[in-house]
Design a protein around this motif. Sequence first.
Motif: not given
Length: 80
Positions: A16, A20, A24
């Motif tokens: 990740v 990201q 998120r």
Amino acid sequence: MGAMTDHTSRDPLHGVTLEQIVVRLAERYGWDGLARRVPVRCFENNPSVASSLKFLRRTPWARAKVEALYVALARDERET
């Protein structure tokens, strides 16, 4: 060898990117909610993904808090 693969696949940060993670968390909590959880200027004043990434890449303690928040979110989502 399988045990090592199993271990990394359970790591919520494995594979990740920081971008990201920020996207998120901003989607989940909103910038205001993110600023309450990690009170740093890049989340409080005119927040954007780009400014947040620049700050977090230069500031290890803030990045650690953001990553810990992401890990907690990932754990909570797995449990529900």
